[in-house]
Motif scaffolding. Structure first.
Motif, short mmCIF file in Angstrom:
data_model
loop_
_atom_site.label_atom_id
_atom_site.label_comp_id
_atom_site.label_asym_id
_atom_site.label_seq_id
_atom_site.Cartn_x
_atom_site.Cartn_y
_atom_site.Cartn_z
N ILE A 117 -2.09 20.96 -27.42
CA ILE A 117 -1.51 20.15 -26.35
C ILE A 117 -2.55 19.12 -25.91
CG2 ILE A 117 -0.44 20.14 -24.07
CD1 ILE A 117 0.09 23.17 -24.51
N PRO A 118 -2.27 17.83 -26.03
CA PRO A 118 -3.24 16.83 -25.59
C PRO A 118 -3.35 16.82 -24.07
CG PRO A 118 -1.18 15.76 -26.22
CD PRO A 118 -1.03 17.22 -26.55
N SER A 119 -4.57 16.75 -23.57
CA SER A 119 -4.75 16.77 -22.12
C SER A 119 -4.39 15.44 -21.49
CB SER A 119 -6.19 17.15 -21.77
OG SER A 119 -7.10 16.18 -22.27
N CYS A 120 -4.35 14.38 -22.29
CA CYS A 120 -3.96 13.05 -21.79
C CYS A 120 -2.93 12.45 -22.75
CB CYS A 120 -5.15 12.11 -21.70
SG CYS A 120 -6.57 12.73 -20.78
N GLY A 121 -1.93 11.80 -22.21
CA GLY A 121 -0.97 11.10 -23.04
C GLY A 121 -0.19 12.01 -23.97
N ALA A 122 0.09 11.51 -25.18
CA ALA A 122 0.89 12.26 -26.15
C ALA A 122 0.43 11.88 -27.55
CB ALA A 122 2.38 11.95 -25.97
N TRP A 123 0.66 12.80 -28.50
CA TRP A 123 0.37 12.50 -29.91
C TRP A 123 1.35 11.47 -30.45
CZ3 TRP A 123 -4.17 14.26 -30.35
CH2 TRP A 123 -4.55 15.57 -30.06
N TRP A 124 0.87 10.63 -31.34
CA TRP A 124 1.71 9.67 -32.05
C TRP A 124 1.80 10.11 -33.51
CZ3 TRP A 124 5.04 5.90 -31.10
CH2 TRP A 124 5.39 5.03 -32.13
N GLY A 125 3.03 10.31 -34.01
CA GLY A 125 3.17 10.81 -35.36
C GLY A 125 4.30 10.17 -36.12
N ILE A 126 4.39 10.53 -37.41
CA ILE A 126 5.38 9.89 -38.27
C ILE A 126 5.71 10.76 -39.47
CG2 ILE A 126 3.72 8.64 -39.74
CD1 ILE A 126 5.64 6.16 -39.42
N ALA A 127 6.96 10.70 -39.90
CA ALA A 127 7.38 11.14 -41.23
C ALA A 127 7.50 9.84 -42.02
CB ALA A 127 8.72 11.86 -41.17
N PRO A 128 6.56 9.56 -42.93
CA PRO A 128 6.41 8.20 -43.45
C PRO A 128 7.23 7.87 -44.69
CG PRO A 128 4.59 9.55 -44.21
CD PRO A 128 5.47 10.44 -43.36
N GLU A 129 7.85 6.70 -44.68
CA GLU A 129 8.50 6.10 -45.84
C GLU A 129 9.36 7.11 -46.62
OE1 GLU A 129 5.65 3.84 -48.12
OE2 GLU A 129 5.03 2.67 -46.36
N VAL A 130 10.22 7.80 -45.86
CA VAL A 130 11.07 8.83 -46.44
C VAL A 130 12.11 8.21 -47.38
CG1 VAL A 130 12.51 10.82 -45.90
CG2 VAL A 130 10.79 10.04 -44.26
N PHE A 131 12.38 8.90 -48.47
CA PHE A 131 13.37 8.48 -49.48
C PHE A 131 12.93 7.24 -50.26
CE2 PHE A 131 16.16 10.37 -46.09
CZ PHE A 131 16.34 11.58 -46.73
N THR A 132 11.66 6.92 -50.24
CA THR A 132 11.17 5.80 -51.04
C THR A 132 10.60 6.27 -52.37
OG1 THR A 132 8.93 5.87 -50.13
CG2 THR A 132 10.57 4.51 -48.96
N GLY A 133 10.40 7.57 -52.51
CA GLY A 133 9.79 8.11 -53.72
C GLY A 133 8.28 8.05 -53.72
N ALA A 134 7.69 7.54 -52.66
CA ALA A 134 6.24 7.40 -52.61
C ALA A 134 5.58 8.75 -52.36
CB ALA A 134 5.83 6.43 -51.51
N PRO A 135 4.49 9.06 -53.08
CA PRO A 135 3.72 10.27 -52.76
C PRO A 135 3.23 10.21 -51.32
CG PRO A 135 3.01 9.34 -54.85
CD PRO A 135 3.92 8.32 -54.22
N LEU A 136 2.97 11.37 -50.76
CA LEU A 136 2.70 11.46 -49.33
C LEU A 136 1.56 10.56 -48.87
CD1 LEU A 136 3.19 12.71 -46.54
CD2 LEU A 136 1.62 14.55 -47.20
N GLU A 137 0.42 10.63 -49.52
CA GLU A 137 -0.72 9.83 -49.08
C GLU A 137 -0.42 8.34 -49.16
OE1 GLU A 137 -4.74 12.16 -50.18
OE2 GLU A 137 -3.24 12.11 -51.77
N HIS A 138 0.22 7.93 -50.24
CA HIS A 138 0.63 6.54 -50.40
C HIS A 138 1.58 6.14 -49.27
CE1 HIS A 138 1.53 2.95 -52.91
NE2 HIS A 138 2.73 3.05 -52.36
N ALA A 139 2.54 7.01 -48.99
CA ALA A 139 3.53 6.71 -47.94
C ALA A 139 2.88 6.62 -46.57
CB ALA A 139 4.62 7.79 -47.94
N LEU A 140 2.00 7.57 -46.26
CA LEU A 140 1.37 7.55 -44.93
C LEU A 140 0.46 6.34 -44.76
CD1 LEU A 140 0.92 8.84 -42.18
CD2 LEU A 140 -1.02 10.07 -43.18
N HIS A 141 -0.37 6.08 -45.75
CA HIS A 141 -1.26 4.92 -45.64
C HIS A 141 -0.45 3.62 -45.56
CE1 HIS A 141 -4.62 7.50 -47.62
NE2 HIS A 141 -4.59 7.67 -46.31
N GLY A 142 0.66 3.59 -46.29
CA GLY A 142 1.52 2.41 -46.22
C GLY A 142 2.14 2.25 -44.85
N ALA A 143 2.63 3.34 -44.28
CA ALA A 143 3.24 3.28 -42.95
C ALA A 143 2.20 2.90 -41.90
CB ALA A 143 3.89 4.61 -42.61
#
Length: 344
Positions: free
Chosen positions: A43-69
């Motif tokens: 639990i963050p003591s300040c604010g909130a976490w920022w997250g993503i499920a990246p580039e879904v259904f593009t066929g991109a491998p996870l690291e590629h998708a996350l770095h791209g997003a």
């Protein structure tokens, strides 16, 4: 269906190697010792976490998708949302690399559907104990860091209330409890457990809805997965969806405040669909999130579902220049940059 399709696509992406991954986005981290920290339950003591499920259904491998997003939104993610099914072992090598990135570590939100063939009742009775134990051994050996784990997320539309179905709401709660307690008995102490609801009024109005909850001792966070369809105009409408057909339903965030006053809330999936008659809608919506997020202090994590091919529409955040700019400003808002991700 969004739940199943997401699991198929992201499970495939998450097992891919990152040999062709894009270079990560360069993000300047705050200097000096952080004044805001994360608790043992992430639990963050300040604010909130920022997250993503990246580039879904593009066929991109996870690291590629996350770095791209991350490059597209001009900000790094605190949390990356990945999906696994059945006997898959997690986290994968690619997921571990992202979690342990020395320049910018991320938290993992792992979404696991333990079986596609066994009922919830069968899992609760121990029919998958060998699978659970194998996963526990893998986790102990591979990944001692804390991570988020949710089990068979969005169970509402899988409930079969008929007697003997093995898929009643009470069966879900028993399944969830059994898996968590089995993992703990096998030495997995680093999984921060998340109970993920769909966040839709029609399911919350069902007489069995309250029976889904597995219990405070096995749930650390509660989550919802709302999407901005044609009936949602801003962030308030997203997290507190109401319908005139269900006059007694107050909205999911309000319900969570009353039902779980001591637990952090995660918006584990959220997305904004294109509107053909209003090309400025995404921009306006992202701006509303930035204006309104602080009104919802119990929300401690916001994870976007980024996909050009989601079953109900395009949730890519950068379908227009103005939308991309508004999303980047949201991702860079100090509210989501206040607490650094704990380093391994």
């Amino acid at each position: 269906m969004l739940v199943l399709a997401v699991a198929v696509a992201l499970a495939a992406c998450s097992t891919a190697e990152g040999s062709n991954a894009r270079a990560p986005v360069s993000i300047k981290e705050p200097s000096g010792a952080p004044s805001c920290t994360a608790t043992s339950k992430l639990i963050p003591s300040c604010g909130a976490w920022w997250g993503i499920a990246p580039e879904v259904f593009t066929g991109a491998p996870l690291e590629h998708a996350l770095h791209g997003a991350e490059a597209r939104m001009g900000a790094a993610a605190d949390v990356v949302h990945v999906y696994h099914r059945g006997s898959e072992l997690f986290p994968t090598e690619a997921e571990v690399r992202l979690a342990r990135d020395p320049a910018r570590p991320r938290l993992l939100m792992i979404n696991w559907k333990p079986s596609l063939s066994r009922t919830w009742a069968e899992i609760a009775e121990g029919k998958l104990d060998d699978r659970i134990d194998r996963l526990a051994q893998y986790l102990r050996r591979t990944f001692p860091e804390r991570f988020f784990l949710t089990l068979h997320h969005e169970p509402e539309n899988d409930v079969d209330p008929s007697s003997g179905s093995g898929m009643r709401a009470t069966d879900y709660a028993a399944m969830y409890r059994h898996v968590v307690l089995r993992l703990r008995d096998q030495g997995v102490k680093n999984a921060v457990m998340v109970m993920t609801y769909m966040g839709a009024p029609n399911w919350a109005a069902q007489p069995w809805f309250e029976d889904l909850y597995p219990g405070d001792d096995v749930v650390d966070w509660v989550a919802m997965d709302p999407y901005a369809d044609h009936r949602v105009d801003d962030f308030e409408g997203l997290v507190n969806k109401t319908r005139k057909e269900y006059p007694d339903w107050p909205g999911f965030y309000r319900w969570m405040q009353a039902r779980f006053p001591g637990k952090p809330v995660m918006v584990a999936e959220w997305g904004v669909f294109e509107r053909a008659d209003d090309r400025s809608f995404k921009r306006a919506f992202f701006e509303s999130v930035r204006r309104q997020i602080k009104r919802y202090p119990q929300i401690k994590a916001l994870l976007y579902f980024d996909s050009p091919h989601a079953p109900r529409g395009d949730t890519s955040f950068d379908t227009g220049t103005s939308a991309e700019r508004a999303f980047t400003e949201l991702a860079r808002d100090p509210y989501f940059r206040a607490t650094p991700v704990p380093r391994p």
